[in-house]
Scaffold this active site. Structure first.
Site, PDB file in Angstrom:
ATOM      1  N   GLU A 191     -11.428 -10.601  -5.531  1.00 60.29           N
ATOM      2  CA  GLU A 191      -9.986 -10.622  -5.228  1.00 60.29           C
ATOM      3  C   GLU A 191      -9.580 -11.922  -4.557  1.00 60.29           C
ATOM      4  O   GLU A 191      -8.430 -12.109  -4.193  1.00 60.29           O
ATOM      5  CB  GLU A 191      -9.590  -9.405  -4.385  1.00 60.29           C
ATOM      6  N   HIS A 194       0.803  -1.231   0.000  1.00 60.53           N
ATOM      7  CA  HIS A 194       0.000   0.000   0.000  1.00 60.53           C
ATOM      8  C   HIS A 194       0.829   1.270   0.000  1.00 60.53           C
ATOM      9  O   HIS A 194       0.382   2.302  -0.482  1.00 60.53           O
ATOM     10  CB  HIS A 194      -1.040  -0.030   1.114  1.00 60.53           C
ATOM     11  N   CYS A 230      -9.949  -2.613 -10.170  1.00 64.21           N
ATOM     12  CA  CYS A 230      -9.331  -1.519  -9.405  1.00 64.21           C
ATOM     13  C   CYS A 230      -7.967  -1.915  -8.857  1.00 64.21           C
ATOM     14  O   CYS A 230      -7.342  -1.155  -8.132  1.00 64.21           O
ATOM     15  CB  CYS A 230     -10.257  -1.052  -8.289  1.00 64.21           C
ATOM     16  N   ASP A 256      -4.751  -8.381  -4.779  1.00 63.22           N
ATOM     17  CA  ASP A 256      -4.953  -9.565  -3.944  1.00 63.22           C
ATOM     18  C   ASP A 256      -5.216 -10.804  -4.783  1.00 63.22           C
ATOM     19  O   ASP A 256      -4.721 -11.875  -4.467  1.00 63.22           O
ATOM     20  CB  ASP A 256      -6.109  -9.321  -2.959  1.00 63.22           C
TER      21      ASP A 256
HETATM   22  C1  PEP Z   1      -6.781  -5.180  -4.760  1.00 64.18           C
HETATM   23  O1  PEP Z   1      -6.622  -6.075  -3.931  1.00 64.18           O
HETATM   24  O2  PEP Z   1      -6.525  -5.316  -5.968  1.00 64.18           O
HETATM   25  C2  PEP Z   1      -7.293  -3.865  -4.351  1.00 64.18           C
HETATM   26  C3  PEP Z   1      -7.582  -2.949  -5.243  1.00 64.18           C
HETATM   27  O3  PEP Z   1      -7.420  -3.603  -3.030  1.00 64.18           O
HETATM   28  P1  PEP Z   1      -6.183  -3.314  -2.050  1.00 64.18           P
HETATM   29  O4  PEP Z   1      -4.985  -3.025  -2.890  1.00 64.18           O
HETATM   30  O5  PEP Z   1      -6.581  -2.160  -1.203  1.00 64.18           O
HETATM   31  O6  PEP Z   1      -6.057  -4.603  -1.296  1.00 64.18           O
HETATM   32 MG    MG Z   2      -7.471  -6.043  -1.944  1.00 60.18          MG
END
Ligand code: PEP
Ligand code: MG
Length: 572
Positions: free
Chosen positions: A432, A190, A503, A456
Site C-alpha cells: 500500500e 473507514h 483488499c 492507501d
Molecule cells: C488499504 O489501504 O487499501 C486497506 C485495505 O487498508 P485500510 O483501508 O484499512 O487502510
Molecule cells: Mg491501508
C-alpha cells in the site's frame, strides 16, 4: 421545498427515513449574576435529577442491548451525578457567589477534571472523562439543548453528521439506522468502508448536509448515485420505492450464487474473500458466500474502549473467526492504527500528517509490548483454522524482516512454554506504499503473499488524502499509473510462485474487476455485500479476453479513458 445534495456514493442501496442530526451541541457558557440563589439552586437540582433519570434509562437499555460491560460506563456516570463531593462545591458556589448554575458547574467540573487528569493513575484518568461526560449532560439540560445518542434511537432514522469516526460508525444501531450522510469524507474513509460492510446506504462528502437538514426532515439517501434528497415530493418517494424494490430483486438474483465457486466464463477460478472488522461480521461473510477472509482489520478490536485488549480477549476473537470460517483462509492484519483510526487511550502526540506518520507497523515495531501481545494471541489461535498473518504499511524490507523476527521469537517462546502453534502460517504484507510496490520483485522472494491495499496505495501514489472530499477526483483506481503498479506486484508474486490478492476497495469495483481478472489477481477481498455481485460479473467474463483488455489499457492516458474502454469491452 425539496432539495437535492450531491455527494460521494459510499455505500450502495437506498434508504428513506427521518433525519437524526448527530451534531455536538454548543455548550459554551457565560458567567452571569443571578437574583435568586434559591431559584438557581432549584434549577440546578432539577437538571441533575433529569440527568439521573435519563442515565438510568440509558444504562438499562445498554445492559439489555449491548451487555453488562457497556452498561458499566453508565453506572460510573450515575455515581458521578450523585456524588456530593462534586455537587456540594457547585451548590456552594451558586449560593456564595450568586452566579448562574451553568458557570458554577463548568468551573467546578473543569477543576476536578484537571486534577484527575494530572494523576498518574489510569483509574483516576478515567474518572476525569466520566466527569466531563456527566457535565455535558447536566449542562445540556440547563441550557435546554439536546445531546444526540444514536445508539439509543428507537425509530428508523438517517444519521446526518459532519463526519463519523470509525468508532461512531461501529456503534450505530443497525436495526434503526437506515442510512447516513456526512459533510466530509471520501469513498475509502473507514466510516464509508464500514457502512458497506454493515450494509447501510451512505453518501459522504455532501459538504452541506448538516447545514441543510433539520431533525425530523424526510431524507432519501441514494447510495447508488451519490444523492441525498431532503423533503422529497411524493412522486420522488414513489420512484425511489420502486428503485429500492428493483435493487432488492437484483440482490435476490445474485443470492442464487451463494454456494457457487467464482469462475470466469472460460473456467479460470479466483477466490472471492471478505474484509471484516469484527467476528460479528462473519455472518455476513457466510450469507454472501465468501470463500475466505482476505482482510481482518484487527484495529477495531482496540477501538470503542478505554484500554488495550488483553491477549486472551484477542485470542478469543481470532479463534472465533478462524473456527467460523471452517478451514477457509483467514488473513489477519496486525494492528493498523493511525490515520483516521485513533486510539485515544494510547495518548499519541497529534501529528501534522497522521496518514504519513507514526502508525501501523511503525508504531508496532516501536511499542513492542502491544505488537507481541497481538502476535502471541494470533499464534495461539493458529491451530483453530487456516491463519495467514499480514503486516500493514510495510515501506521497507527492513521493517518486514524485523516484524518477522519478532513473530519468530514469540513463536519459539510459546512452543517452549508447551503451547500448540500451527506448523505453517503464511506471512504476507499489505502492498500500500509505492516504495513497496516498486520493490515487489525483491519482497516476493521473502514473503508468502501480497495483498494490495489500494485505498492507501492510491492516496500515496496520487498524493491525495483519502479523507478529503475536495480532492476525491484523484481517487483514480483505473489510472494507468495505478494499474501498472498493480501489474508489477502481481507479476512479481507469480514469478516467485507466490499469490497476490487485493483488499482495497478497488477489488470490489465493477470496472476494476475485469482488469484485475485480466492482470491475474488470485484473490479479491471486498465488503461481504459486494461478493455476490462480483461473482456474477466474473462468471460472464472471459479471462483470456480480459488479459488482452488489461494489457491494452495500460497504454491509455487517463482514468476516464480506461473506464470507457472497460465499459465498451464488457457491455459489448
Ligand atoms: C488499504 O489501504 O487499501 C486497506 C485495505 O487498508 P485500510 O483501508 O484499512 O487502510
Ligand atoms: Mg491501508
Amino acid at each position: 421545498m425539496s432539495t437535492i445534495l450531491k455527494g460521494i456514493a459510499a455505500s450502495n442501496g437506498i434508504a428513506i427515513a427521518k433525519a437524526y442530526r448527530l451534531i455536538e451541541p454548543d455548550l459554551s457558557v457565560e458567567k452571569k449574576t443571578i437574583e435568586s440563589t434559591g431559584d438557581e439552586l432549584a434549577r440546578f437540582k432539577q437538571a441533575v435529577e433529569v440527568s439521573k433519570t435519563e442515565l438510568q434509562a440509558i444504562r438499562d437499555r445498554a445492559e439489555k442491548e449491548l451487555g453488562a460491560d457497556k452498561a458499566a460506563i453508565f453506572d460510573a456516570h450515575l455515581l458521578v451525578v450523585s456524588d456530593p463531593e462534586l455537587l456540594g462545591p457547585i451548590e456552594d458556589k451558586i449560593s456564595s457567589e450568586s452566579i448562574n448554575a451553568e458557570f458554577a458547574l463548568k468551573e467546578t467540573a473543569d477543576m476536578f477534571v484537571t486534577m484527575f487528569e494530572q494523576m498518574d493513575n489510569e483509574y483516576m484518568k478515567e474518572r476525569a472523562s466520566d466527569i466531563r461526560d456527566v457535565t455535558k449532560r447536566v449542562l445540556s439540560h440547563l441550557l435546554g439543548v439536546q445531546i444526540p445518542n444514536p445508539s439509543m434511537v428507537q425509530e428508523e432514522v438517517i444519521i446526518i453528521a459532519e463526519d463519523l469516526t470509525p468508532s461512531d460508525t461501529a456503534q450505530l444501531n443497525r436495526q434503526f439506522v437506515k442510512g447516513f450522510t456526512t459533510d466530509i469524507g471520501g469513498r475509502t474513509s473507514h466510516s464509508a468502508i464500514m457502512a458497506r460492510s454493515m450494509e447501510i446506504p451512505a453518501v459522504v462528502g455532501t459538504k452541506e448536509a448538516t447545514a441543510s437538514i433539520n431533525n425530523g426532515d424526510l431524507v432519501i439517501v441514494d447510495g447508488i448515485n451519490g444523492e441525498v434528497h431532503i423533503n422529497p415530493t411524493p412522486e420522488v418517494v414513489e420512484n425511489y420505492k420502486k428503485e429500492f424494490h428493483a435493487y432488492n430483486e437484483q440482490k435476490a438474483e445474485w443470492a442464487k450464487l451463494v454456494n457457487e465457486k467464482s469462475v470466469s466464463r472460460d473456467g479460470h477460478h479466483v477466490e472471492l474473500a471478505a474484509n471484516i472488522g469484527t467476528p460479528k461480521d462473519l455472518e455476513g461473510v457466510i450469507n454472501n458466500g465468501g470463500e475466505g477472509v482476505g482482510l481482518y482489520r484487527t484495529e477495531f478490536l482496540y477501538m470503542g474502549r478505554d484500554q488495550l485488549p488483553t491477549e486472551d480477549e484477542q485470542f478469543e476473537a481470532y479463534k472465533a473467526v478462524l473456527e467460523g470460517m471452517n478451514g477457509n483462509p483467514v488473513v489477519v492484519r496486525t494492528l493498523d492504527i493511525g490515520g483516521d483510526k485513533e486510539l485515544p487511550y494510547l495518548e499519541l502526540p497529534k501529528e501534522m500528517n497522521p496518514f504519513l506518520g507514526y502508525r501501523a507497523i511503525r508504531l508496532c515495531l516501536e511499542e513492542q509490548d502491544i505488537f507481541r501481545t497481538q502476535l502471541r494471541a494470533l499464534l495461539r489461535a493458529s491451530q483453530y483454522g487456516n491463519l495467514k498473518i499480514m503486516f500493514p504499511m510495510i515501506a521497507t524490507l527492513g521493517e518486514f524482516r524485523q516484524a518477522k523476527a519478532i513473530l519468530e521469537e514469540e513463536k519459539q517462546k510459546l512452543v517452549s512454554e508447551g503451547m500448540k502453534v500451527a506448523d505453517k502460517i503464511e506471512l504476507g504484507i499489505m502492498v500500500e506504499i509505492p516504495s513497496t510496490a516498486v520493490m515487489a520483485d525483491t519482497f516476493a522472494k521473502e514473503v508468502d503473499f501480497f495483498s494490495i491495499g489500494t485505498n492507501d496505495l492510491i492516496q500515496y501514489t496520487m498524493a491525495a488524502d483519502r479523507m478529503n472530499e475536495r480532492i476525491s477526483y484523484l481517487y483514480q483506481p483505473y489510472n494507468p499509473a495505478i494499474l501498472r503498479l498493480v501489474k508489477m506486484v502481481i507479476d512479481a508474486a507469480h514469478k516467485e510462485g507466490k499469490w497476490a490478492g487485493m483488499c482495497g476497495e478497488m477489488a470490489g469495483d465493477e470496472i476494476a474487476i475485469p482488469l484485475l481478472l485480466g492482470l491475474g489477481l488470485d484473490e479479491f477481498s471486498m465488503s461481504a455485500t459486494s461478493i455476490l455481485r462480483a461473482r456474477s460479473l466474473i462468471s460472464k467474463l472471459s479471462k483470456a479476453e480480459m488479459e488482452e483488455l488489461a494489457l491494452s489499457v495500460l497504454d491509455l492516458d487517463t482514468n476516464d479513458a480506461v473506464k470507457e474502454a472497460v465499459e465498451k469491452a464488457v457491455n459489448k
